[in-house]
Design an enzyme around this catalytic site. Structure first.
Site, PDB file in Angstrom:
ATOM      1  N   CYS A 209       0.837  -1.192   0.000  1.00  0.00           N
ATOM      2  CA  CYS A 209       0.000   0.000   0.000  1.00  0.00           C
ATOM      3  C   CYS A 209       0.876   1.248   0.000  1.00  0.00           C
ATOM      4  O   CYS A 209       2.104   1.179   0.006  1.00  0.00           O
ATOM      5  CB  CYS A 209      -0.934  -0.001   1.204  1.00  0.00           C
ATOM      6  SG  CYS A 209      -0.090   0.239   2.783  1.00  0.00           S
TER       7      CYS A 209
ATOM      8  N   CYS B 223       3.368   1.626   2.848  1.00  0.00           N
ATOM      9  CA  CYS B 223       4.580   0.826   2.642  1.00  0.00           C
ATOM     10  C   CYS B 223       5.539   1.550   1.703  1.00  0.00           C
ATOM     11  O   CYS B 223       6.748   1.612   1.946  1.00  0.00           O
ATOM     12  CB  CYS B 223       4.221  -0.533   2.046  1.00  0.00           C
ATOM     13  SG  CYS B 223       2.987  -1.466   2.959  1.00  0.00           S
TER      14      CYS B 223
ATOM     15  N   ASP C 238      -2.138  -1.435 -33.665  1.00  0.00           N
ATOM     16  CA  ASP C 238      -1.043  -1.999 -34.439  1.00  0.00           C
ATOM     17  C   ASP C 238      -1.648  -2.540 -35.731  1.00  0.00           C
ATOM     18  O   ASP C 238      -2.858  -2.759 -35.810  1.00  0.00           O
ATOM     19  CB  ASP C 238      -0.365  -3.116 -33.646  1.00  0.00           C
ATOM     20  CG  ASP C 238       0.712  -3.821 -34.441  1.00  0.00           C
ATOM     21  OD1 ASP C 238       1.551  -3.131 -35.041  1.00  0.00           O
ATOM     22  OD2 ASP C 238       0.688  -5.068 -34.484  1.00  0.00           O
TER      23      ASP C 238
ATOM     24  N   ASP D  19      -0.565  -6.926 -30.951  1.00  0.00           N
ATOM     25  CA  ASP D  19      -0.407  -8.372 -30.748  1.00  0.00           C
ATOM     26  C   ASP D  19       1.038  -8.835 -30.738  1.00  0.00           C
ATOM     27  O   ASP D  19       1.345  -9.898 -30.225  1.00  0.00           O
ATOM     28  CB  ASP D  19      -1.144  -9.140 -31.848  1.00  0.00           C
ATOM     29  CG  ASP D  19      -0.314  -9.246 -33.122  1.00  0.00           C
ATOM     30  OD1 ASP D  19       0.209  -8.215 -33.575  1.00  0.00           O
ATOM     31  OD2 ASP D  19      -0.170 -10.362 -33.635  1.00  0.00           O
TER      32      ASP D  19
ATOM     33  N   ASP E   1       5.060  -5.125 -29.429  1.00  0.00           N
ATOM     34  CA  ASP E   1       4.021  -4.267 -28.880  1.00  0.00           C
ATOM     35  C   ASP E   1       3.961  -4.332 -27.359  1.00  0.00           C
ATOM     36  O   ASP E   1       3.240  -3.550 -26.735  1.00  0.00           O
ATOM     37  CB  ASP E   1       2.644  -4.660 -29.440  1.00  0.00           C
ATOM     38  CG  ASP E   1       2.538  -4.415 -30.930  1.00  0.00           C
ATOM     39  OD1 ASP E   1       3.054  -3.382 -31.389  1.00  0.00           O
ATOM     40  OD2 ASP E   1       1.960  -5.259 -31.639  1.00  0.00           O
TER      41      ASP E   1
END
Length: 752
Positions: free
Chosen positions: A46, A49, A446, A625, A629
């Protein structure tokens, strides 16, 4: 919901001098006397921390900068000096023991397993105690009530000792260092409710609140487990990308011998032997040999690229056809592949800053609840002098203000939205992405493998004489080149007796048939013996004379045009980012009506383009894909990839769509926007609940059990509201254009 896991045992830091030496050896030189060490800190959960680690390490002599990544639970520390700072010792002193980050570390997730086991135990105990409580509160006989109280206490004890230790250990870890977090009031409420219930059971009291304590643990663990699973999804992409790097390399010695060295020991200037089927271990230059490389990780293109002496190769690319000798020009930590990993981690680190804002707001909960419960206790003690009543009201205040509804407001909608999306063929990899994708105003696509299938297909095979096509297909079946596969798929097996078949990497395939020499491949090679005007493309020649030309195209994904039109109708800007050449990208962009086009981009170039859009206050959804990328998918505000994407692309994406059609993109956005409205409504319900319940609890009209039931009711209201998500309203308005599935769009020059 903010939380802090209990600190783990410190590994390898019992000897500070040895630990400092290990840190220096594992550090990376950034130049100008600056070095960076990456530490794994499993206890990070968190904002409290993060602040503790960053502030504590920054105080060490020589430390220049500390950056904590909440998703990967890593601390990147930049420092100067001859000796490394005592980072591991300092971490242990802060209550967050850690160890050096190992890039190839694999294994199970013990924290996830621990949370799931604790959740199962808490659920079993809470449900059974609630069943017993129904009988008690319905007016059971005193003997039956007393027996049920003892049974409930026996069931509650393992829940507290096993499931509750997640909160107790976290609360104790921060209390002993003079800090607080949300687990402190939770732990106090649970312990007080159990202790008071045990006291009343021993003294034959009419009521016990074991159900309140166990239900509180159960509901809080639900949110905590969901939060942890989301963090793990963020780390999966980086681990998958690291697996592309080989563990070592075959190095050629000066005397002609060969030795296998671990990747970390490969240095610039070493000569490396690379066989077909191996990945390039480090960036280098080809000294000897010629081959074809699968460079999808760098360019996204499925077509292999020819390399020969003097050409540069990048780490992570796959050698396909011939042996190579390369001269290393960089260490593994400075390679192209390492740069991609750092790009992804930097993107995730930026993403974590959004979570910190919510964590800091939630951190106000702890002191407010402490003060409110204490005031309620003191006020009732002064008014009545009855400590039992005062402490009961204080417990009720602690429980009724439990942020379960706030904690479930987002995760429960994400779960329902994920199910709705799954019904539409879309997998959600990161629950927080549902919120982020609803905010996007720009969609970046893409080309290869995303707008198109990425597989070349022969254009107009009917125009080629059947005999010539059959010969070309027979030769093509001897090669694994994508263009060869496209030619082979265009004609049936003819049973031709080919002889003396030879594949020339980077050029094509040569074969003998009935005394003639046939060549299938690049025009300049196939027609080399004919002379005359140079030609380009893929051709079939016989004895150097032209026989047939072949043109190729890529197939657009189904609903590609409909999806782009639907997105544009929703007011979203459309951008095309591709690593392919402009001549291959422009035809696709023209068919889809996309004006903003950037071609020839390397992975870092795509990330830079996304950063430029972000600088314009644009929130971008990246749809891609390829391996290349992955950094862009991680850097975008939200990301999607098809199921056909490379493993790294799928891991880096927030969403994965299982069907071929691109209608998944507007569908996901529509569902996410509907989910966003429900999340805001859930927040309003949770705030309204606390505004109404807290004064009633302080006034003494609420017992701990009623407080637990009220807390549960608020959670039920939030869940019921989330179930209102209607997938029927989240369909693509443009519909499905099935005719587009079979259309071809030119994507490359013939033969490329």
């Amino acid at each position: 919901m903010s939380c802090c896991a209990p600190p783990l045992a410190l590994d390898g830091a019992s000897d500070p001098s040895a630990a400092r030496q290990e840190i220096r050896l594992a550090s990376r030189d950034l130049g100008n006397g600056l070095r960076q060490s990456d530490l794994s800190v499993p206890g990070l959960h968190c904002a409290a921390c993060i602040r503790a680690v960053e502030t504590g390490l920054a105080r060490l002599p020589g430390v220049a900068q500390v950056r904590v990544n909440l998703s990967t639970r890593r601390a990147a520390v930049q420092w100067r000096g001859e000796e490394a700072p005592e980072l591991l010792t300092a971490l242990a002193g802060l209550g967050y023991p850690g160890h050096l980050f190992e890039s190839d570390a694999e294994g199970t997730d013990p924290e996830r397993d621990r949370l799931i086991r604790a959740l199962a135990v808490a659920g079993f105990c809470a449900m059974n105690i609630m069943l017993l409580s129904v009988s008690v509160w319905s007016g059971a006989e005193p003997e039956t009530r007393q027996a049920f109280h003892w049974i409930s206490g026996a069931l509650a004890l393992p829940c507290l000792l096993y499931s509750g230790r997640i909160f107790f250990a976290s609360a104790w870890a921060v209390l002993r260092r003079g800090r607080t977090n949300m687990d402190v009031p939770i732990s106090i409420g649970i312990c007080l409710a159990f202790a008071l219930s045990l006291y009343d059971t021993i003294h034959d009291g009419p009521h016990a609140y074991f159900d309140a304590a166990t239900s509180l643990i159960f509901f809080l663990l639900i949110g905590r487990t969901l939060d942890h699973l989301m963090h793990e999804k963020a780390r999966a992409a980086v681990r998958g990308l690291m697996r592309l790097a080989p563990r070592g390399a075959t190095v050629l010695d000066t005397d002609g011998g060969r030795s296998y060295l671990p990747l970390a020991e490969v240095a610039p200037g070493m000569r490396i032997a690379l066989t077909a089927g191996e990945r390039v271990p480090v960036d280098g230059i080809v000294e000897e040999g010629a081959s074809e490389l699968d460079c999808a990780i760098a360019t996204g293109e499925s077509a292999p690229q020819s390399v020969s002496s003097g050409m540069a190769v990048q780490a992570g690319t796959l050698n396909l056809s011939g042996p190579l000798t390369i001269l290393a020009t960089a260490k593994a930590e400075s390679s192209f592949l390492a740069e991609m990993v750092r790009l992804m981690e930097a993107a995730e680190g930026g993403r974590a800053r959004y979570r910190r804002i919510a964590d800091r707001a939630a951190a106000l909960y702890s002191p407010v609840v402490h003060a409110t419960a204490l005031i309620a206790f003191l006020g009732w003690m002064m008014a009545t002098g009855d400590w039992h009543r005062a402490i009961t009201i204080a417990i009720a205040v602690l429980i009724i203000t439990c942020p379960c509804a706030l904690g479930l407001a987002v995760p429960i909608v994400q779960v329902v939205a994920s199910r709705r999306l799954f019904e539409a063929g879309i997998m959600v990899k990161d629950g927080s992405a549902i919120e982020r994708i609803a905010e996007i105003d720009t969609v970046a696509f893409d080309k290869t493998g995303t707008l198109t299938f990425g597989r070349p297909q022969l254009v107009d095979p009917a125009s080629i004489p059947a005999v010539d096509l059959a010969i070309a297909a027979a030769i093509a079946r001897r090669s694994s080149h994508p263009l060869s596969r496209a030619i082979a798929a265009a004609a049936p097996e003819a049973g031709l007796a080919l002889t003396d078949i030879r594949e020339h990497p980077g050029f094509g395939v040569e074969a003998e048939l009935e005394g003639h020499c046939y060549r299938l491949g690049r025009a300049e090679w196939a027609l080399a013996e004919a002379g005359g005007q140079p030609e380009s493309g893929t051709m079939l020649s016989r004895d150097g004379a032209l026989v047939a030309r072949f043109a190729f195209a890529e197939t657009l994904r189904p609903q590609a045009r409909a999806a782009v039109d639907a997105l544009r109708a929703d007011g979203l800007s459309i951008v095309l980012l591709s690593g392919d050449r402009p001549v291959a990208v422009q035809p696709i962009a023209g068919r889809l009506g996309i004006d903003a086009v950037s071609a020839g981009l390397l992975p870092a170039g795509k990330v830079e383009r996304l950063a430029a859009l972000a600088a314009e206050d644009r929130k971008v959804l990246m749809v891609g894909d390829g391996l290349n990328d992955a950094p862009a998918l991680a850097a975008a505000h939200a990301s999607m990839a098809p199921a056909s994407a490379a493993d790294i692309g799928r891991n880096a994406a927030d969403f994965v769509f299982l069907h071929d059609g691109l209608d998944a993109v507007p569908t996901a956005i529509a569902v996410a926007r509907a989910a966003g409205r429900l999340i805001r409504q859930n927040f309003a319900l949770a705030i309204l609940y606390n505004a109404l319940a807290l004064p009633v609890a302080i006034a003494g009209y609420v017992t701990p059990l009623i407080a637990a039931l009220a807390m549960s009711l608020s959670s039920i209201l939030v869940v019921a509201n989330a179930l209102r998500l209607d997938a029927g309203k989240a369909q693509v308005r443009a519909g499905t254009d099935t005719r587009q599935a079979g259309k071809l769009a030119p994507a490359c020059e013939p033969g490329e």
